[in-house]
Write a protein that holds these residues in place. Structure first.
Motif, mmCIF file in Angstrom:
data_model
loop_
_atom_site.group_PDB
_atom_site.id
_atom_site.type_symbol
_atom_site.label_atom_id
_atom_site.label_comp_id
_atom_site.label_asym_id
_atom_site.label_seq_id
_atom_site.Cartn_x
_atom_site.Cartn_y
_atom_site.Cartn_z
ATOM 1 N N GLY A 12 -7.421 -2.925 1.047
ATOM 2 C CA GLY A 12 -6.636 -4.026 1.606
ATOM 3 C C GLY A 12 -7.081 -4.386 3.008
ATOM 4 N N GLY A 14 -5.788 -6.598 5.220
ATOM 5 C CA GLY A 14 -4.833 -7.295 6.077
ATOM 6 C C GLY A 14 -4.909 -6.685 7.469
ATOM 7 N N VAL A 15 -3.935 -7.013 8.301
ATOM 8 C CA VAL A 15 -3.946 -6.482 9.668
ATOM 9 C C VAL A 15 -3.951 -4.948 9.650
ATOM 10 C CG1 VAL A 15 -2.496 -6.210 11.718
ATOM 11 C CG2 VAL A 15 -2.926 -8.488 10.791
ATOM 12 N N ALA A 16 -3.083 -4.349 8.806
ATOM 13 C CA ALA A 16 -2.979 -2.887 8.794
ATOM 14 C C ALA A 16 -4.308 -2.255 8.390
ATOM 15 C CB ALA A 16 -1.863 -2.452 7.845
ATOM 16 N N GLU A 35 -11.551 -5.486 0.073
ATOM 17 C CA GLU A 35 -10.614 -6.616 0.133
ATOM 18 C C GLU A 35 -10.868 -7.524 -1.063
ATOM 19 O OE1 GLU A 35 -7.897 -7.930 1.744
ATOM 20 O OE2 GLU A 35 -8.210 -9.504 0.249
ATOM 21 N N LYS A 36 -9.802 -7.833 -1.801
ATOM 22 C CA LYS A 36 -10.045 -8.572 -3.049
ATOM 23 C C LYS A 36 -10.282 -10.060 -2.851
ATOM 24 C CE LYS A 36 -5.276 -9.229 -4.556
ATOM 25 N NZ LYS A 36 -4.324 -8.784 -5.551
ATOM 26 N N SER A 47 0.062 -16.922 9.606
ATOM 27 C CA SER A 47 1.339 -16.438 10.156
ATOM 28 C C SER A 47 1.776 -17.314 11.328
ATOM 29 C CB SER A 47 1.209 -14.972 10.580
ATOM 30 O OG SER A 47 0.388 -14.889 11.693
ATOM 31 N N GLY A 48 3.098 -17.338 11.546
ATOM 32 C CA GLY A 48 3.649 -18.133 12.642
ATOM 33 C C GLY A 48 3.244 -19.595 12.541
ATOM 34 N N ASN A 53 2.518 -15.316 15.543
ATOM 35 C CA ASN A 53 3.412 -14.623 16.486
ATOM 36 C C ASN A 53 3.121 -13.121 16.341
ATOM 37 O OD1 ASN A 53 7.073 -14.312 16.691
ATOM 38 N ND2 ASN A 53 5.447 -13.678 18.071
ATOM 39 N N VAL A 136 -9.476 -3.643 -6.104
ATOM 40 C CA VAL A 136 -9.307 -2.262 -6.575
ATOM 41 C C VAL A 136 -8.414 -2.269 -7.807
ATOM 42 C CG1 VAL A 136 -8.342 0.000 -5.989
ATOM 43 C CG2 VAL A 136 -9.709 -1.268 -4.302
ATOM 44 N N SER A 179 -1.669 -10.699 -1.460
ATOM 45 C CA SER A 179 -0.664 -9.617 -1.486
ATOM 46 C C SER A 179 0.157 -9.743 -2.764
ATOM 47 C CB SER A 179 0.258 -9.720 -0.276
ATOM 48 O OG SER A 179 -0.459 -10.120 0.859
ATOM 49 N N ASP A 182 -0.175 -4.760 -5.620
ATOM 50 C CA ASP A 182 -0.977 -3.768 -6.370
ATOM 51 C C ASP A 182 -0.759 -2.340 -5.848
ATOM 52 O OD1 ASP A 182 -1.914 -6.229 -7.081
ATOM 53 O OD2 ASP A 182 -4.044 -5.776 -6.824
ATOM 54 N N ILE A 357 8.837 -14.611 3.592
ATOM 55 C CA ILE A 357 7.869 -14.209 4.616
ATOM 56 C C ILE A 357 7.555 -12.725 4.530
ATOM 57 C CG2 ILE A 357 7.668 -13.920 7.137
ATOM 58 C CD1 ILE A 357 8.804 -16.719 7.397
ATOM 59 N N GLU A 386 2.924 -3.452 5.515
ATOM 60 C CA GLU A 386 4.085 -3.940 4.765
ATOM 61 C C GLU A 386 4.321 -3.197 3.450
ATOM 62 O OE1 GLU A 386 4.172 -8.276 4.838
ATOM 63 O OE2 GLU A 386 5.568 -8.247 3.146
ATOM 64 N N GLY A 396 7.747 -11.625 15.622
ATOM 65 C CA GLY A 396 6.517 -10.900 15.938
ATOM 66 C C GLY A 396 6.595 -9.421 15.574
ATOM 67 N N LEU A 399 4.193 -8.159 12.340
ATOM 68 C CA LEU A 399 2.761 -7.967 12.614
ATOM 69 C C LEU A 399 2.546 -6.734 13.486
ATOM 70 C CD1 LEU A 399 1.427 -11.612 12.944
ATOM 71 C CD2 LEU A 399 0.641 -9.862 11.348
HETATM 72 C C1 LIG Z 1 3.969 -17.456 5.902
HETATM 73 C C2 LIG Z 1 4.086 -16.171 6.681
HETATM 74 C C3 LIG Z 1 4.196 -16.216 8.061
HETATM 75 C C4 LIG Z 1 4.330 -15.031 8.790
HETATM 76 N N1 LIG Z 1 4.411 -15.109 10.144
HETATM 77 C C5 LIG Z 1 4.554 -13.974 10.857
HETATM 78 C C6 LIG Z 1 4.578 -14.010 12.280
HETATM 79 O O1 LIG Z 1 4.391 -15.061 12.902
HETATM 80 N N2 LIG Z 1 4.795 -12.840 12.930
HETATM 81 C C7 LIG Z 1 4.949 -11.641 12.281
HETATM 82 O O2 LIG Z 1 5.143 -10.616 12.931
HETATM 83 N N3 LIG Z 1 4.851 -11.557 10.953
HETATM 84 C C8 LIG Z 1 4.652 -12.686 10.230
HETATM 85 N N4 LIG Z 1 4.549 -12.611 8.862
HETATM 86 C C9 LIG Z 1 4.522 -11.278 8.222
HETATM 87 C C10 LIG Z 1 3.163 -10.593 8.470
HETATM 88 O O3 LIG Z 1 2.133 -11.553 8.352
HETATM 89 C C11 LIG Z 1 2.932 -9.446 7.503
HETATM 90 O O4 LIG Z 1 4.011 -8.552 7.567
HETATM 91 C C12 LIG Z 1 1.640 -8.693 7.796
HETATM 92 O O5 LIG Z 1 0.546 -9.571 7.827
HETATM 93 C C13 LIG Z 1 1.409 -7.604 6.768
HETATM 94 O O6 LIG Z 1 0.139 -7.039 6.990
HETATM 95 P P1 LIG Z 1 -0.461 -5.959 5.979
HETATM 96 O O7 LIG Z 1 -1.820 -5.652 6.480
HETATM 97 O O8 LIG Z 1 0.483 -4.849 5.773
HETATM 98 O O9 LIG Z 1 -0.541 -6.700 4.579
HETATM 99 P P2 LIG Z 1 -1.263 -8.058 4.114
HETATM 100 O O10 LIG Z 1 -1.499 -8.960 5.239
HETATM 101 O O11 LIG Z 1 -0.438 -8.544 2.988
HETATM 102 O O12 LIG Z 1 -2.677 -7.575 3.617
HETATM 103 C C14 LIG Z 1 -2.872 -6.890 2.400
HETATM 104 C C15 LIG Z 1 -4.277 -7.127 1.947
HETATM 105 O O13 LIG Z 1 -4.559 -6.296 0.821
HETATM 106 C C16 LIG Z 1 -5.348 -7.034 -0.090
HETATM 107 N N5 LIG Z 1 -5.168 -6.446 -1.421
HETATM 108 C C17 LIG Z 1 -4.041 -6.395 -2.165
HETATM 109 N N6 LIG Z 1 -4.264 -5.766 -3.330
HETATM 110 C C18 LIG Z 1 -5.583 -5.420 -3.334
HETATM 111 C C19 LIG Z 1 -6.428 -4.764 -4.263
HETATM 112 N N7 LIG Z 1 -5.973 -4.358 -5.463
HETATM 113 N N8 LIG Z 1 -7.717 -4.569 -3.932
HETATM 114 C C20 LIG Z 1 -8.220 -4.990 -2.747
HETATM 115 N N9 LIG Z 1 -7.467 -5.633 -1.825
HETATM 116 C C21 LIG Z 1 -6.165 -5.838 -2.113
HETATM 117 C C22 LIG Z 1 -4.799 -8.446 -0.002
HETATM 118 O O14 LIG Z 1 -5.712 -9.404 -0.460
HETATM 119 C C23 LIG Z 1 -4.530 -8.572 1.495
HETATM 120 O O15 LIG Z 1 -5.644 -9.068 2.183
HETATM 121 C C24 LIG Z 1 4.366 -13.769 8.117
HETATM 122 C C25 LIG Z 1 4.227 -13.734 6.734
HETATM 123 C C26 LIG Z 1 4.078 -14.908 6.008
HETATM 124 C C27 LIG Z 1 3.919 -14.841 4.524
#
Ligand SMILES: Cc1cc2nc3c(=O)[nH]c(=O)nc-3n(C[C@H](O)[C@H](O)[C@H](O)COP(=O)(O)OP(=O)(O)OC[C@H]3O[C@@H](n4cnc5c(N)ncnc54)[C@H](O)[C@@H]3O)c2cc1C
Length: 417
Positions: A12, A14-16, A35-36, A47-48, A53, A136, A179, A182, A357, A386, A396, A399
């Motif tokens: 994955g 994402g930010v994490a 990353e898929k 986001s934001g 944010n 994955v 997201s 999975d 969100i 998440e 904020g 994130l």
């Molecule tokens: C419209 C919107 C606006 C938002 N705005 C804000 C904001 O302004 N401020 C804030 O604090 N939060 C905001 N959030 C929430 C915040 O963006 C998320 O909580 C945060 O990005 C989660 O990060 P993450 O890395 O945990 O997961 P994600 O960002 O969901 O990343 C998960 C990644 O895993 C990948 N993945 C999933 N399954 C597989 C697999 N089987 N194989 C390979 N890769 C896979 C996905 O493609 C994705 O890239 C917003 C959310 C949304 C939907």
């Protein structure tokens, strides 16, 4: 791909995931990030409303209170990497930040895309092996402690091996960003429990609204109180939007967590709307008298026009039990004041994950070591972002959770590599 097994495989981007991967690689670990989607960090980019944010300047104790179900789980992650660290880190990788009302921090460019690209450049500089279009599909954990990760890469089945594995696949909200939940299945297969997932920070459906034809009508400076089976479960002041199905906007989103939970528990949820919280009934009454004295208002509709936008009048008149064309009488004034102070709506549902969100619920916190983000059940397995059973209000916080848990997991995995 480098020589296998990798010290760390991150599932994955994402930010994490990106934070964990970059942090671990910076400390010398060999890291493969799978990353898929076609590019990492899609959710951060939107986001934001595209401005990102990224955190909030609130002090740690106040910050933790915004997080459900248990902010204290995040204290070690925040102690290591919190809002000031994040701002310094972003500045270091070339992203200047700016603070807005309510302590909300954004990239100074107002462009979340810029932050995403800078993060990705940083991760690549630390020599993370970033593989996109890599979905994955299965994870096995052999007795020797090595994880075998099966993934589909542009239609070809491949396997990577790693000594440590981070699941950072996010939740279920906005599935078009990749997201799709999975990670819950992988976590379950590896023995973890998942707290039931549900949409949060999501608009609320209101009985009867689908017939009213509201088209995103904003109401400013209103107060909304939610009552579930007679118990107050939330109250917020600010901006609300009437939509074609119900309510959205900051207040509705902030209250949605408790409303969704109440609806899921089959409770009846009443939403009490105070259109003019700053004014008492007497003040409102006097205001109506003034309007009537200083204009040639004859009917109720014309009086209401002085108080609210035209598209609201038929709805408001019906709520108050008034005919818009009827002459204004004492009884009508009373009804207007009563309805302005308390207009009762009934929540009938909530919008799905595709409009939420954030995802509430996720990997059970009791089974994860909060000091390391490592599983308490499977050595070498880590979680961040998440996917975990943590979620927060707008502002904020979400994130920052992803940044901090990613950073902590990356630091600890590298030490374990
Ligand atoms: C419209 C919107 C606006 C938002 N705005 C804000 C904001 O302004 N401020 C804030 O604090 N939060 C905001 N959030 C929430 C915040 O963006 C998320 O909580 C945060 O990005 C989660 O990060 P993450 O890395 O945990 O997961 P994600 O960002 O969901 O990343 C998960 C990644 O895993 C990948 N993945 C999933 N399954 C597989 C697999 N089987 N194989 C390979 N890769 C896979 C996905 O493609 C994705 O890239 C917003 C959310 C949304 C939907």
């Amino acid at each position: 791909m480098k020589l296998q097994p990798f010290d760390i495989i991150v599932v994955g981007g994402g930010v994490a995931g990106v934070m964990a991967a970059g942090r671990a690689a910076e400390q010398g670990a060999s890291v493969l990030l799978l990353e898929k989607m076609e590019k990492p960090l899609r959710k951060l980019r939107i986001s934001g409303k595209g401005r990102g944010n990224i955190t909030n300047t609130k002090p740690i104790d106040e910050f933790l209170q915004k997080i459900y179900p248990d902010g204290s789980f995040l204290r070690p992650a925040f102690s290591l990497f919190f809002n000031t660290h994040l701002v310094q880190f972003l500045n270091k990788i070339g992203v200047r930040t700016t603070e807005e009302r309510g302590g909300r921090v954004f990239p100074a460019s107002q462009d979340a895309w810029e932050a995403a690209e800078a993060l990705l450049r940083w991760a690549r500089r630390t020599e993370v092996d970033v593989l996109c279009y890599a979905r994955v599909t299965g994870i096995a954990h052999a007795d020797e402690g090595i994880f075998s990760v099966t993934f589909d890469h542009k239609g070809v089945k491949r396997i990577a091996h790693g000594k440590n594995l981070l699941l950072a696949t996010g939740g279920l909200s906005y599935p078009a960003t990749g997201s799709t939940g999975d990670g819950y299945g992988f976590a379950r297969q590896l023995g973890h429990s998942i707290t039931p997932t549900r949409p949060s920070l999501t608009p609320i459906e209101v009985a009867g609204f689908s017939k009213l034809g509201f088209n995103n009508l904003p109401l400013r400076n209103v107060r909304l109180t939610a009552i579930a089976d007679g118990q107050k479960i939330g109250e917020e002041f600010g901006e609300l939007t009437f939509t074609g199905f119900g309510i959205s906007g900051p207040i509705a989103l902030r209250m949605s967590r408790s409303i969704v939970d109440a609806l899921q528990a089959q409770q009846k949820v009443a939403l009490l709307l105070d259109w003019k919280p700053a004014l008492s009934k007497l003040q409102l009454h006097n205001r109506l008298e003034r309007e009537l004295q200083h204009s040639d208002i004859q009917d109720t509709g014309a009086l209401l026009r002085k108080l609210m936008p035209a598209p609201l009048i038929p709805f408001f008149a019906e709520q108050a039990g008034l005919q818009a064309r009827a002459k204004v009488c004492e009884n009508a004034k009373e009804k207007i004041v009563e309805t302005l102070k308390c207009c009762t709506l009934h929540a009938s549902g909530y919008r799905p994950f595709s409009e939420a969100i954030i995802t509430a619920g996720g990997v059970l916190l009791e089974e994860v070591d909060k000091n390391t983000m490592q599983s308490k059940l499977v050595r070498g397995l880590y979680f961040a972002g998440e996917l975990l059973d943590v979620d927060a209000n707008t502002g904020g916080y979400n994130l920052q959770i992803a940044f901090s848990t990613g950073w902590l997991a990356g630091s600890k995995m590298a030490a374990n590599a």
